[in-house]
Design an enzyme around this catalytic site. Structure first.
Site, short mmCIF file in Angstrom:
data_model
loop_
_atom_site.label_atom_id
_atom_site.label_comp_id
_atom_site.label_asym_id
_atom_site.label_seq_id
_atom_site.Cartn_x
_atom_site.Cartn_y
_atom_site.Cartn_z
N CYS A 169 36.97 -17.35 19.39
CA CYS A 169 37.95 -17.68 18.35
C CYS A 169 38.01 -16.55 17.33
CB CYS A 169 37.55 -18.94 17.61
SG CYS A 169 37.29 -20.35 18.66
N THR A 170 39.14 -16.48 16.66
CA THR A 170 39.28 -15.58 15.52
C THR A 170 39.96 -16.36 14.40
OG1 THR A 170 39.55 -13.70 17.01
CG2 THR A 170 40.20 -13.36 14.72
N ASN A 203 33.01 -14.69 16.42
CA ASN A 203 31.90 -15.58 16.82
C ASN A 203 30.54 -14.92 16.61
OD1 ASN A 203 34.33 -16.20 18.95
ND2 ASN A 203 33.35 -18.06 18.18
N ARG A 261 36.04 -8.38 18.99
CA ARG A 261 37.41 -8.68 18.53
C ARG A 261 37.53 -8.44 17.03
NH1 ARG A 261 36.75 -14.01 19.22
NH2 ARG A 261 34.73 -13.60 20.16
#
Lengths: 123, 253
Positions: free
Chosen positions: B1-2, B178, B191
């Site tokens: 997730c971001t 994360n 990311r």
């Protein structure tokens, strides 16, 4: 050129909004959850529309479990033990989960597993 | 997730997130996609939780999942959670729960409870930081006033760190993937760097719902695990979400 080498890092995208093109699949439908309803009835309209998709997702979980334990014992364990654990969960969550299982016709243990996915997969 | 909370130059708070889920849960060789991520996409729904016919909070959720991962309490705060991996993970919390030690809270039940009951940004921050949990997590909270945005890094027992917006120090956004923000991300799953590069290139003067969507659409922030993107603005109570695809070439995570 870097976008063709893992991790495929692109130049920062621009003009993507409003969403369109190959990275956009669809918009998302709205539903109302009435908190004045008893917990077991709150999700009925959502589940009515999404029953088949929910069933498909749970089937994928069953297939994955079978890949690890081909005898099917893992899912048997889920179906037997997780409904017992569900009774220890706080309300309104417990009754909402029971309502979803009832509305979807999916075994209670499997719906419970979906609802505790996060805790199961944080390792 | 971001997840990202950003403050624009007028003091408006914007909150965006990509929800990535399904790592190692079956790879579809033919379609080059994660089976579970693809099965979850049709289940994505936007929910308007109402009491006495008035909206209490809104959420992007999966049909059949009663907890919350993404939500907004209009005019008060917005909240997303990102998965935090740890050896002291949720399976230990579950084991303790089964053995009768039930003083911790299930993560998604806590977020739902906060969205339903918290009366302010500060109240939400305090509940998310102090409630004992069954699993570690990152909570990303945005408010409605300048400076109200933070990342709460949680172990099962404690709040390990609180990173808050501080425009005076030049921190006009907080961004979480994360990994603990004070450590480097795993080199195969970075990311954070591309997302921060794009945020920095966007600049505070140009940040908006539109440009936030651009950042969340850049690979590998967008990847094969990305199920949906949600954009929220607390001041007008707006939540919008979109189901995503990541055409090849695209990172599997």
């Amino acid at each position: 050129t870097t976008q063709f080498i893992p991790p495929y890092t692109e130049d920062c995208r621009t003009d993507m909004y409003p969403p369109k093109g190959p990275t956009f699949r669809s918009t998302v439908s709205w539903y109302t959850i009435d908190l004045d309803l008893p917990p077991h009835k709150r999700w009925t309209s959502v589940i009515k529309d999404k029953k088949k998709d929910l069933d498909d997702m749970i089937q994928a979980v069953r297939d994955l479990a079978k890949a690890f334990v081909p005898s099917g014992r893992l899912i048997e364990l889920v179906d037997i033990s997780l409904p017992l654990m569900l009774n220890t969960l706080p309300n309104p969550f417990r009754d909402e989960i029971k309502g979803i299982a009832s509305d979807s016709g999916i075994p209670l243990g499997e719906i419970t597993l979906f609802n505790i996915f996060y805790e199961v997969f944080t390792v | 997730c971001t997840s990202v909370v950003a403050e624009d130059s007028k003091g408006n708070l914007l909150h965006g997130r990509n929800l990535d889920f399904g790592l190692f849960m079956g790879w579809d060789l033919k379609n080059k996609s994660w089976i579970m991520s693809e099965k979850l996409k049709p289940l994505v729904v936007n929910l308007d939780f109402r009491r006495n016919n008035k909206t209490v909070f809104k959420s992007t959720n999966f049909a059949g999942y009663v907890g919350m991962l993404t939500g907004i309490r209009p005019h008060l705060f917005s909240l997303t959670m990102n998965e935090r991996f740890s050896l002291d993970g949720g399976y230990i919390g579950i084991l303790e729960w089964i053995l009768g030690q039930r003083d911790g809270m299930w993560m998604s039940f806590l977020t739902r409870s906060v969205l339903e009951n918290a009366t302010s940004y500060e109240n939400a921050r305090s509940l998310l930081a102090q409630t004992k949990l069954l699993a570690p997590a990152y909570f990303i909270l945005g408010g409605n006033q300048s400076g109200q945005g933070c990342i709460i890094t949680r172990s099962r027992e404690l709040s390990l760190d609180l990173l808050e917006l501080n425009v005076k120090l030049g921190r006009w956004y907080v961004l979480e993937t994360n990994y603990d923000h004070w450590e480097d991300p795993f080199f195969l799953d970075d990311r954070r760097t591309p997302a921060m590069t794009c945020m920095n290139m966007t600049t505070q003067n140009n940040i908006s719902i539109k440009t936030l969507y651009d950042v969340l659409s850049t690979k590998p922030v967008l990847n094969k695990l990305t199920t949906y993107t949600t954009l929220m603005q607390v001041s007008n109570g707006n939540l919008e979400s979109y189901i995503r695809d990541c055409p090849n070439p695209c990172m599997p995570w």
